[in-house]
Design an enzyme around this catalytic site. Structure first.
Site, PDB file in Angstrom:
ATOM      1  N   PRO A   1       0.817  -1.227   0.000  1.00  0.00           N
ATOM      2  CA  PRO A   1       0.000   0.000   0.000  1.00  0.00           C
ATOM      3  C   PRO A   1       0.839   1.259   0.000  1.00  0.00           C
ATOM      4  CG  PRO A   1      -0.872  -1.581   1.559  1.00  0.00           C
ATOM      5  CD  PRO A   1       0.446  -2.129   1.094  1.00  0.00           C
ATOM      6  N   CYS A   2       0.437   2.195  -0.850  1.00  0.00           N
ATOM      7  CA  CYS A   2       1.160   3.461  -0.949  1.00  0.00           C
ATOM      8  C   CYS A   2       0.470   4.556  -0.157  1.00  0.00           C
ATOM      9  CB  CYS A   2       1.297   3.885  -2.406  1.00  0.00           C
ATOM     10  SG  CYS A   2      -0.283   4.244  -3.213  1.00  0.00           S
ATOM     11  N   THR A   3      -0.535   4.212   0.637  1.00  0.00           N
ATOM     12  CA  THR A   3      -1.312   5.224   1.345  1.00  0.00           C
ATOM     13  C   THR A   3      -0.430   6.171   2.139  1.00  0.00           C
ATOM     14  OG1 THR A   3      -3.020   3.541   1.591  1.00  0.00           O
ATOM     15  CG2 THR A   3      -3.291   5.571   2.854  1.00  0.00           C
TER      16      THR A   3
END
Length: 391
Positions: free
Chosen positions: A70-72
């Site tokens: 995840p790049c959140t």
């Protein structure tokens, strides 16, 4: 291969398209139920682990691990909490599983990571330093490169870091064996993509392309870009691509996410799935080079990490890092699909009067959108819709 943080299988689909029956997906790991629905429908019979934190080990025979974690917390659009963020911190489980595979005496799998370019600059380079230190601790040689999805022929300006680490091949021969340079001459001037939900700090402006497709808001509201069609009829100057258009602009077959209960509008699950996906053509290019490594097309110079951003491409092993002397974000120039080839501008949804007015209001408070004729087109679009509504 084992696909961790699999999303809707963009990495695996691209590798399968490149390698055919030379590759087999042994397992997926994906927590979000809508994504699981797509994986079950499109990769029949492949088991799905729901939580990487509870995954005990990689399947026997795994020699390639893909991890679009995840790049959140890494994206500039996210919380920029860094590698220790709640979501991005899940990448520690990738290293845990790889360490387990090494301890069990098997060959250490090749690792393929995809993420946003902001990971190179986040926390003054500390996030990237952490990733590289963990990779080297396992004994890998590694290389990464920022690429623009438009090199695969899709009209979406999407920049991503592709990182490859291996103990039995030189990653430079995969990621640095191709370079085609700038392809701006391929882009027409009849259509421009932009984000109408913005207007103060950025538009994501793109010629003959849309800006990076996004997953939507944190509450699941779809966030499609808009497209300015310069010579369109009144009321059609500003239109929005459909969810199927977005699938094609990510390299998937149209309808890829049209499974089970997933609606293109209800809470925006299909838009989010597509916006979070990996462009299929990017992993297809990696797969083609895994099948046929080449020699790097550039020379290298030594580089030492400091308190700042990492370069857009680098390679290393055992603490030694080298940077390519010259390398573009376009490894190749696949045949280009123009925006007009994908979006049916006659039948696409027009940007609504409310949306256009809100965007126009934001434009007036800044200096963006100054491309010749664009601001006038926005005002004309508003006028056209108001006239149609009145008549």
């Amino acid at each position: 291969m084992a696909g961790l943080f699999a999303g809707i299988g963009g990495v695996e689909l691209g590798l399968e398209r490149a390698l055919g029956n030379q590759v087999e997906t042994l397992t997926f790991c994906e927590w979000w139920e809508p994504a699981q629905s797509v994986l079950r429908a499109r990769f029949h019979g492949v088991p799905i682990e729901p939580d990487v934190r509870e995954m005990k080990r990689l399947p026997e025979g795994t020699n390639l691990v893909t991890a679009g974690f995840p790049c959140t917390d890494l994206s500039q659009a996210g919380r920029t909490a860094g590698i220790g963020g709640v979501n991005s911190g899940l990448v520690v489980n990738v290293f845990r599983l790889l360490e387990d595979a090494r301890h069990r005496g098997g060959a250490l799998p090749t690792l393929l990571i995809e993420n946003v370019p902001n990971m190179l600059a986040l926390d003054r380079g500390k996030a990237m330093s952490y990733l590289i230190s963990e990779i080297e601790a396992l004994g890998y040689a590694w290389a990464y490169r920022v690429v623009d999805s438009r090199f695969t022929g899709v009209p979406q300006r999407r920049r991503r870091v592709i990182l490859l680490a291996s103990v039995d091949l030189d990653p430079r021969r995969i990621l640095f064996a191709d370079d085609a340079g700038d392809r701006s001459e391929d882009f027409r001037e009849d259509m421009f993509g932009f984000y109408w939900t913005e207007g103060l700090r950025g538009l994501g402006w793109a010629q003959d392309a849309v800006p990076t497709l996004k997953g939507g808001s944190t509450v699941g509201i779809p966030s499609p870009p808009a497209v300015w069609v310069r010579d369109a009829a009144p009321g059609r100057r500003l239109v929005k691509p459909s969810v199927e258009d977005a699938e094609e602009m990510q390299g998937f077959d149209r309808g890829w996410t049209d499974v089970d209960h997933l609606s293109p509008r209800r809470n925006g699950p299909r838009w989010k799935l597509i916006g979070n996906a990996v462009t299929v053509g990017v992993s297809r290019w990696v797969g083609s080079r895994l099948n046929d490594p080449g020699e790097p097309v550039t020379d290298f110079r030594p580089w030492t990490p400091g308190s700042g951003s990492w370069p857009t491409a680098a390679a290393g092993q055992k603490g030694m890092i080298a940077v390519p002397e010259s390398l573009s974000e376009f490894p190749m120039h696949a045949d280009y699909s123009h925006l007009g080839d994908i979006i049916d501008t006659q039948n696409a949804d027009a940007l609504s009067l409310r949306g256009a007015k809100g965007f126009w209001s934001r434009l007036q408070r800044g200096n963006l959108g100054q491309y010749p004729g664009f601001r006038a087109a926005v005002q004309e679009h508003i006028n056209d819709l108001e006239y149609a509504l009145a008549g």
